[in-house]
Design a protein around this motif. Structure first.
Motif, PDB file in Angstrom:
ATOM      1  N   UNK A 273     -47.436 -23.893  28.898  1.00 35.13           N
ATOM      2  CA  UNK A 273     -47.624 -22.452  28.711  1.00 35.13           C
ATOM      3  C   UNK A 273     -48.740 -22.176  27.696  1.00 35.13           C
ATOM      4  N   UNK A 274     -48.773 -22.985  26.644  1.00 37.18           N
ATOM      5  CA  UNK A 274     -49.839 -22.812  25.637  1.00 37.18           C
ATOM      6  C   UNK A 274     -51.199 -23.087  26.267  1.00 37.18           C
ATOM      7  N   UNK A 275     -51.280 -24.165  27.051  1.00 38.03           N
ATOM      8  CA  UNK A 275     -52.550 -24.532  27.680  1.00 38.03           C
ATOM      9  C   UNK A 275     -53.029 -23.432  28.609  1.00 38.03           C
ATOM     10  N   UNK A 276     -52.100 -22.858  29.362  1.00 37.51           N
ATOM     11  CA  UNK A 276     -52.467 -21.785  30.286  1.00 37.51           C
ATOM     12  C   UNK A 276     -52.896 -20.529  29.532  1.00 37.51           C
TER      13      UNK A 276
ATOM     14  N   UNK B 171     -57.878 -23.678  17.834  1.00 35.22           N
ATOM     15  CA  UNK B 171     -56.901 -24.677  17.403  1.00 35.22           C
ATOM     16  C   UNK B 171     -55.762 -24.025  16.624  1.00 35.22           C
ATOM     17  N   UNK B 172     -56.108 -23.025  15.818  1.00 30.81           N
ATOM     18  CA  UNK B 172     -55.076 -22.322  15.049  1.00 30.81           C
ATOM     19  C   UNK B 172     -54.120 -21.579  15.977  1.00 30.81           C
ATOM     20  N   UNK B 173     -54.650 -20.989  17.048  1.00 35.96           N
ATOM     21  CA  UNK B 173     -53.793 -20.305  18.025  1.00 35.96           C
ATOM     22  C   UNK B 173     -52.845 -21.289  18.683  1.00 35.96           C
ATOM     23  N   UNK B 174     -53.370 -22.467  19.013  1.00 39.45           N
ATOM     24  CA  UNK B 174     -52.523 -23.488  19.650  1.00 39.45           C
ATOM     25  C   UNK B 174     -51.375 -23.860  18.725  1.00 39.45           C
ATOM     26  N   UNK B 175     -51.661 -24.077  17.453  1.00 40.05           N
ATOM     27  CA  UNK B 175     -50.631 -24.484  16.496  1.00 40.05           C
ATOM     28  C   UNK B 175     -49.615 -23.363  16.299  1.00 40.05           C
ATOM     29  N   UNK B 176     -50.069 -22.112  16.217  1.00 44.86           N
ATOM     30  CA  UNK B 176     -49.145 -20.991  16.035  1.00 44.86           C
ATOM     31  C   UNK B 176     -48.225 -20.841  17.237  1.00 44.86           C
ATOM     32  N   UNK B 177     -48.785 -20.969  18.446  1.00 43.56           N
ATOM     33  CA  UNK B 177     -47.953 -20.869  19.649  1.00 43.56           C
ATOM     34  C   UNK B 177     -46.960 -22.020  19.724  1.00 43.56           C
ATOM     35  N   UNK B 178     -47.402 -23.214  19.294  1.00 46.93           N
ATOM     36  CA  UNK B 178     -46.491 -24.368  19.295  1.00 46.93           C
ATOM     37  C   UNK B 178     -45.378 -24.159  18.290  1.00 46.93           C
ATOM     38  N   UNK B 179     -45.675 -23.490  17.202  1.00 45.88           N
ATOM     39  CA  UNK B 179     -44.648 -23.212  16.190  1.00 45.88           C
ATOM     40  C   UNK B 179     -43.632 -22.203  16.702  1.00 45.88           C
ATOM     41  N   UNK B 180     -44.030 -21.362  17.663  1.00 50.54           N
ATOM     42  CA  UNK B 180     -43.104 -20.392  18.245  1.00 50.54           C
ATOM     43  C   UNK B 180     -42.185 -21.029  19.281  1.00 50.54           C
ATOM     44  N   UNK B 181     -42.452 -22.292  19.631  1.00 51.57           N
ATOM     45  CA  UNK B 181     -41.588 -23.006  20.569  1.00 51.57           C
ATOM     46  C   UNK B 181     -42.038 -22.941  22.009  1.00 51.57           C
TER      47      UNK B 181
ATOM     48  N   UNK C  64     -54.211 -20.215  26.422  1.00 48.69           N
ATOM     49  CA  UNK C  64     -55.476 -20.293  25.672  1.00 48.69           C
ATOM     50  C   UNK C  64     -56.622 -20.850  26.510  1.00 48.69           C
ATOM     51  N   UNK C  65     -56.315 -21.338  27.729  1.00 50.96           N
ATOM     52  CA  UNK C  65     -57.372 -21.793  28.623  1.00 50.96           C
ATOM     53  C   UNK C  65     -57.889 -23.178  28.344  1.00 50.96           C
ATOM     54  N   UNK C  66     -56.983 -24.114  27.999  1.00 46.76           N
ATOM     55  CA  UNK C  66     -57.395 -25.502  27.775  1.00 46.76           C
ATOM     56  C   UNK C  66     -56.461 -26.417  28.553  1.00 46.76           C
ATOM     57  N   UNK C  67     -56.768 -27.715  28.539  1.00 48.62           N
ATOM     58  CA  UNK C  67     -55.919 -28.681  29.219  1.00 48.62           C
ATOM     59  C   UNK C  67     -54.686 -28.993  28.377  1.00 48.62           C
TER      60      UNK C  67
END
Length: 357
Positions: free
Chosen positions: A50-53, A35-45, A55-58
């Motif tokens: 792309x984030x889902x692909x 979850x922390x990786x998802x939030x960090x990637x979302x903060x990068x824009x 980290x391997x989630x929907x």
């Protein structure tokens, strides 16, 4: 119109560092790291797809954690409490059975988790969880001893008073003997400590005899006057008292000691009457821990005796004397902190406490 990528997620103050630390950690839960990786990637824009692909989630999972963080910050990334299946086993019953002695048919003194689990028809892990919840540890046992000294209050106040408010122009010494010190020699030479390997010694040994260490600890400085003798009768104790008196000429001495018979022998009493500058103060019975020289005995045991090898009693005595010489070069005061009221309050609480039901 084509879908526009979601705007970069705005992190709260200080969260960038915390999230980065979680992602780098090898001890955090895998779900929180994800979850922390998802939030960090979302903060990068990065776009949600792309984030889902990456980290391997929907994609909906990415949207959910973006929303949770936006609403609650880092707390939103934690697992929410789940109701789960209602507990069917009463932990109080497990603990209640634990507090009772096992049936005689088992022939044991206390329960183990496996034996109690078998007795109650449940898993041993369930028993362990109940024990942990209630702080029950059947495998542990401790010792205790109540002082029955009729002069308990007077002796505690006397000894503690010497420690906390020593008389002016007088020396306070804690005196006792450490008897039956064994001169043990290993059957093979020690293997010294090396890089990546600790010191090693054989488990078997040769006993060359025993010695008794008499010691007087000056609490104001930590200096020790010691003597090694073959026995610890009143004769040896009296000789040691004379040695201490010579070490402190023309000074009033207050000696703290326990109630060992040799300390109260008529010969010792007669010598003390002839030397009024030497005064004895006795600790309560079963309270030798109030004698600070016991602390020093623990130090010499750990640092010079326990791991030592001695080819004879003479060798043992020489190494004890060498330790005392070295100790006196680096000694420090022994400071007593507990008041008499604190000691007596605890003693009263221990003797009046009842066994909980």
């Amino acid at each position: 119109m084509a879908n526009r990528p979601a705007p970069a997620l705005v992190l709260r103050e200080g969260d960038l560092e915390r999230l980065s630390r979680i992602v780098r950690s090898t001890a955090e839960r895998a779900g929180l790291v994800l979850r922390s990786r998802i939030v960090l990637l979302a903060a990068e824009g990065l776009a949600n797809e792309s984030i889902a692909e990456r980290v391997g989630v929907a994609r909906n999972t990415v949207l959910a954690w973006r929303r949770r963080y936006a609403q609650s910050g880092l707390r939103g990334l934690e697992d929410q409490a789940r109701s789960g299946r209602p507990r069917r086993i009463d932990h109080r019953k497990i603990v209640s059975t634990t507090l009772k002695p096992p049936p005689k048919k088992y022939g044991v003194t206390h329960w183990s988790s496996r034996l109690l689990g078998k007795h109650l028809g449940i898993g041993n892990k369930t028993v362990a969880v109940a024990w942990r919840e209630y702080g029950v540890q059947p495998w542990r046992a401790e010792t205790f001893r109540f002082s029955t000294d009729p002069e308990l209050v007077g002796k505690v106040n006397d000894v503690v008073g010497l420690y906390l408010n020593p008389p002016e122009n007088a020396i306070v010494l804690c005196v006792d003997e450490k008897s039956q010190i064994q001169a043990l020699d290993r059957t093979a030479p020690l293997l010294p400590i090396r890089e990546g390997s600790c010191e090693k010694r054989t488990h078997d040994y040769v006993r060359h005899g025993t010695s008794t260490l008499f010691a007087a600890l000056e609490i104001a400085t930590g200096r020790v006057t010691g003597a090694c003798k073959p026995r610890h009768r009143n004769t040896e104790f009296l000789a040691f008292l004379k040695q201490v008196a010579r070490a402190y000429p023309d000074q009033d001495l207050h000696l703290v000691m326990d109630n060992y018979a040799a300390h109260k022998h008529p010969n010792v009493k007669a010598w003390l009457e002839a030397h009024p500058r030497v005064k004895c103060h006795f600790t309560p019975t079963h309270a030798s821990w109030m004698n600070l020289v016991e602390v020093w005995f623990g130090i010499i045991e750990r640092q010079a005796i326990h791991r030592g090898t001695f080819g004879s009693v003479k060798d043992l005595n020489a190494k004890i004397r060498a330790f005392i010489t070295g100790w006196n070069d680096r000694c420090h005061p022994f400071v007593w902190t507990k008041t008499a009221d604190q000691i007596l309050k605890k003693a009263k609480r221990s003797t009046t406490s009842e066994t909980p039901h």
